[in-house]
Enzyme design. Sequence first.
Site, PDB file in Angstrom:
ATOM      1  N   GLU A  48     144.211  41.696 -37.925  1.00  0.00           N
ATOM      2  CA  GLU A  48     145.197  40.933 -37.144  1.00  0.00           C
ATOM      3  C   GLU A  48     145.451  39.544 -37.727  1.00  0.00           C
ATOM      4  O   GLU A  48     144.513  38.770 -37.957  1.00  0.00           O
ATOM      5  CB  GLU A  48     144.703  40.798 -35.690  1.00  0.00           C
ATOM      6  CG  GLU A  48     145.757  40.229 -34.766  1.00  0.00           C
ATOM      7  CD  GLU A  48     145.317  40.204 -33.300  1.00  0.00           C
ATOM      8  OE1 GLU A  48     144.134  40.475 -33.014  1.00  0.00           O
ATOM      9  OE2 GLU A  48     146.181  39.896 -32.454  1.00  0.00           O
TER      10      GLU A  48
ATOM     11  N   LYS B 228     139.219  39.381 -24.913  1.00  0.00           N
ATOM     12  CA  LYS B 228     139.705  40.025 -26.146  1.00  0.00           C
ATOM     13  C   LYS B 228     139.869  38.950 -27.215  1.00  0.00           C
ATOM     14  O   LYS B 228     139.534  39.156 -28.388  1.00  0.00           O
ATOM     15  CB  LYS B 228     141.023  40.755 -25.872  1.00  0.00           C
ATOM     16  CG  LYS B 228     141.587  41.549 -27.044  1.00  0.00           C
ATOM     17  CD  LYS B 228     142.423  40.739 -28.008  1.00  0.00           C
ATOM     18  CE  LYS B 228     143.012  41.609 -29.110  1.00  0.00           C
ATOM     19  NZ  LYS B 228     143.738  40.833 -30.133  1.00  0.00           N
TER      20      LYS B 228
HETATM   21  C1  HMG Z   1     147.908  29.813 -36.392  1.00  0.00           C
HETATM   22  C2  HMG Z   1     147.549  28.378 -36.095  1.00  0.00           C
HETATM   23  C3  HMG Z   1     146.154  28.069 -36.613  1.00  0.00           C
HETATM   24  C4  HMG Z   1     148.561  27.449 -36.782  1.00  0.00           C
HETATM   25  O1  HMG Z   1     148.355  26.148 -36.322  1.00  0.00           O
HETATM   26  P1  HMG Z   1     149.069  24.892 -36.999  1.00  0.00           P
HETATM   27  O2  HMG Z   1     149.073  23.772 -35.992  1.00  0.00           O
HETATM   28  O3  HMG Z   1     150.385  25.307 -37.579  1.00  0.00           O
HETATM   29  O4  HMG Z   1     148.049  24.575 -38.165  1.00  0.00           O
HETATM   30  P2  HMG Z   1     148.095  23.389 -39.235  1.00  0.00           P
HETATM   31  O5  HMG Z   1     149.134  23.703 -40.234  1.00  0.00           O
HETATM   32  O6  HMG Z   1     148.130  22.058 -38.539  1.00  0.00           O
HETATM   33  O7  HMG Z   1     146.646  23.569 -39.926  1.00  0.00           O
HETATM   34  C5  HMG Z   1     145.446  23.234 -39.224  1.00  0.00           C
HETATM   35  C6  HMG Z   1     144.320  24.069 -39.787  1.00  0.00           C
HETATM   36  O8  HMG Z   1     144.493  25.445 -39.396  1.00  0.00           O
HETATM   37  C7  HMG Z   1     144.087  26.292 -40.458  1.00  0.00           C
HETATM   38  N1  HMG Z   1     145.265  27.037 -40.921  1.00  0.00           N
HETATM   39  C8  HMG Z   1     146.556  26.810 -40.613  1.00  0.00           C
HETATM   40  N2  HMG Z   1     147.365  27.719 -41.187  1.00  0.00           N
HETATM   41  C9  HMG Z   1     146.578  28.557 -41.879  1.00  0.00           C
HETATM   42  C10 HMG Z   1     146.808  29.707 -42.676  1.00  0.00           C
HETATM   43  N3  HMG Z   1     148.032  30.175 -42.886  1.00  0.00           N
HETATM   44  N4  HMG Z   1     145.749  30.313 -43.218  1.00  0.00           N
HETATM   45  C11 HMG Z   1     144.496  29.858 -43.026  1.00  0.00           C
HETATM   46  N5  HMG Z   1     144.216  28.765 -42.289  1.00  0.00           N
HETATM   47  C12 HMG Z   1     145.247  28.121 -41.716  1.00  0.00           C
HETATM   48  C13 HMG Z   1     143.526  25.397 -41.548  1.00  0.00           C
HETATM   49  O9  HMG Z   1     142.143  25.234 -41.358  1.00  0.00           O
HETATM   50  C14 HMG Z   1     144.251  24.093 -41.303  1.00  0.00           C
HETATM   51  O10 HMG Z   1     143.521  22.975 -41.767  1.00  0.00           O
HETATM   52  P3  HMG Z   1     143.645  22.499 -43.298  1.00  0.00           P
HETATM   53  O11 HMG Z   1     142.833  23.442 -44.086  1.00  0.00           O
HETATM   54  O12 HMG Z   1     145.108  22.537 -43.651  1.00  0.00           O
HETATM   55  O13 HMG Z   1     143.079  21.131 -43.250  1.00  0.00           O
HETATM   56  C15 HMG Z   1     147.606  28.080 -34.564  1.00  0.00           C
HETATM   57  O14 HMG Z   1     148.937  28.293 -34.120  1.00  0.00           O
HETATM   58  C16 HMG Z   1     146.665  28.906 -33.731  1.00  0.00           C
HETATM   59  O15 HMG Z   1     145.477  28.666 -33.716  1.00  0.00           O
HETATM   60  N6  HMG Z   1     147.200  29.868 -32.971  1.00  0.00           N
HETATM   61  C17 HMG Z   1     146.420  30.800 -32.173  1.00  0.00           C
HETATM   62  C18 HMG Z   1     146.322  32.093 -32.917  1.00  0.00           C
HETATM   63  C19 HMG Z   1     145.489  33.159 -32.208  1.00  0.00           C
HETATM   64  O16 HMG Z   1     144.801  32.938 -31.260  1.00  0.00           O
HETATM   65  N7  HMG Z   1     145.594  34.371 -32.720  1.00  0.00           N
HETATM   66  C20 HMG Z   1     144.943  35.508 -32.153  1.00  0.00           C
HETATM   67  C21 HMG Z   1     145.934  36.622 -31.951  1.00  0.00           C
HETATM   68  S1  HMG Z   1     146.601  36.593 -30.330  1.00  0.00           S
HETATM   69  C22 HMG Z   1     145.406  37.495 -29.438  1.00  0.00           C
HETATM   70  O17 HMG Z   1     145.089  38.563 -29.819  1.00  0.00           O
HETATM   71  C23 HMG Z   1     144.534  36.887 -28.367  1.00  0.00           C
HETATM   72  C24 HMG Z   1     145.087  36.237 -27.132  1.00  0.00           C
HETATM   73  C25 HMG Z   1     145.975  35.078 -27.473  1.00  0.00           C
HETATM   74  O18 HMG Z   1     145.826  37.145 -26.332  1.00  0.00           O
HETATM   75  C26 HMG Z   1     143.856  35.765 -26.378  1.00  0.00           C
HETATM   76  C27 HMG Z   1     144.149  35.074 -25.084  1.00  0.00           C
HETATM   77  O19 HMG Z   1     145.167  35.401 -24.417  1.00  0.00           O
HETATM   78  O20 HMG Z   1     143.301  34.231 -24.673  1.00  0.00           O
END
Ligand code: HMG
Length: 429
Positions: free
Chosen positions: A82, A269
């Site tokens: 994912e 989850k």
């Molecule tokens: C996706 C982010 C991190 C973007 O967040 P952002 O604000 O765009 O990140 P950023 O560009 O400011 O970067 C901050 C840091 O994030 C990391 N980072 C940033 N981009 C990348 C990348 N491409 N690849 C690897 N690492 C990345 C990296 O560590 C980076 O630091 P840096 O190294 O630049 O100093 C944020 O929007 C986020 O955390 N979203 C949540 C995502 C999530 O939870 N996904 C799970 C799937 S959904 C689910 O299944 C569960 C759920 C949601 O239903 C559970 C619930 O309901 O409670």
Amino acid sequence: MKSSRIPGFYNKTVDERREILQSLHNLSEDEMDVLVSEQSLPLEIADKMIENVVGSYSLPLGLGLNFLINGKDYVIPMAIEEASVVASASYMAKIIRDAGGFKTESTGRVMIGQIQVIGCQDFQLAKKTLLEHKEQLIEACNTAYPSIVKRGGGAQDMDVRILNESSKSKYEKMLIVHMYIDTRDAMGANMINTMLEALAPTVEELTDGKVYLRILSNYADRCLAKATCVIPPQLLASEGFSGEEVRDGIVHAYEFAASDPYRAVTHNKGIMNGIDPVVIATGNDWRAVEAGAHAYAARFGKYSSMTTWSVDDDGNLVGELELPMAIGTVGGATRVHPMAKLALRILGTESAEELAQVIVAVGLAQNLGALKALVTDGIQKGHMALHSRSVAVAAGATGEMIDMIAQQMIEEKQIRVGRAKELVGQYKK
Ligand SMILES: CC(C)(COP(=O)([O-])OP(=O)([O-])OC[C@H]1O[C@@H](n2cnc3c(N)ncnc32)[C@H](O)[C@@H]1OP(=O)([O-])[O-])[C@@H](O)C(=O)NCCC(=O)NCCSC(=O)C[C@@](C)(O)CC(=O)[O-]
Ligand SMILES: NC(=O)C1=CN([C@@H]2O[C@H](COP(=O)(O)OP(=O)(O)OC[C@H]3O[C@@H](n4cnc5c(N)ncnc54)[C@H](OP(=O)(O)O)[C@@H]3O)[C@@H](O)[C@H]2O)C=CC1
């Protein structure tokens, strides 16, 4: 290990990332070869692991970065399909690192083995007799598996319960023996089951009953690991949201999960999004961890949030996650699957207890990442932006086309396979 804080790691190519990993851990060329998918699980090993083998199944392996746990740096191998999970874990670990890192602890490695006895003439007498022979039964257990005793573990204690005592049904009434066994660095299923099967004839003799099941319990509530973090609100601020707003939103989100099973399941989850990839990467039994974790989330009689989030007297956000963590650094596939061996090497954990603590820290970070996104921009912005590349691939995009189509869908705010197919058609013209 050197610092796990590697800014912009994700902007590098796969080869550049591998080079960084190699120098970070002094990995040999043989170890590096394991990262190449054809080497990660040779067919002759796969064929010895399960039955009817026709191939192996690969998942992407990503690195969770920035993890500082009890003052030690960890790079976390995560095997998952994912998008956005690894990014989110790394982002939250970066915030928590700036707040001083995770603090973790564990209760030790005591697992539970169960023996089911039915048909006793007098269940109370059978229970009393077993308890009178407790030391003898513990010794018999340890005699059946002396090597774990030499390693400092083995059976330590015993308990007996009668279930459905007043029932008139011969099927419902039963006596259950619990053996408490320290399995050291192994998950311990096989060793516990061996001990229980050896013990069964003696239990039958002492109870005048019949033994049916002899099996470990996956409700490993004496094998708990706990992670906590304390985050000043200013570290949580994001575009358009003050740190206090984000902090309070996270506590409201927690209270929702704590009060409503429909939300708790999704919340949890999100926690398992972090836990399972590490359990899988290290060759551990994720079904066992999943079953134990969800049962623990229902331990007060109602399925609820695995984490707690609150605000301390200084206004900091305080997060806590405690779960049964029946994993091993030996046994099962941990030393059989080449990728699992490499994952353990990258983690640098010296014991199962340490690995268990790292895993719950990742679960806590993952929950924070999801909640922070949910209470600010919503989940789609960050998650779908990263998922867009998979959508492009599903629509038939290849090579450079993948990133271009993904980017266009993000700009159009239309991340759908149907739209990706249209774009693939246009690019191919
Ligand atoms: C996706 C982010 C991190 C973007 O967040 P952002 O604000 O765009 O990140 P950023 O560009 O400011 O970067 C901050 C840091 O994030 C990391 N980072 C940033 N981009 C990348 C990348 N491409 N690849 C690897 N690492 C990345 C990296 O560590 C980076 O630091 P840096 O190294 O630049 O100093 C944020 O929007 C986020 O955390 N979203 C949540 C995502 C999530 O939870 N996904 C799970 C799937 S959904 C689910 O299944 C569960 C759920 C949601 O239903 C559970 C619930 O309901 O409670
Ligand atoms: N309900 C469930 O969850 C069930 C799970 N399973 C499966 O069982 C497997 C796990 O069983 P497990 O017993 O852990 O694995 P193994 O059967 O592979 O046993 C682990 C072995 O590692 C050796 N060992 C080496 N160093 C240590 C150490 N420091 N601490 C402890 N043991 C050490 C021990 O043998 P020695 O001392 O002789 O060297 C021990 O027997 C998993 O594959 C799981 O999927 C099986 C049945 C049911």
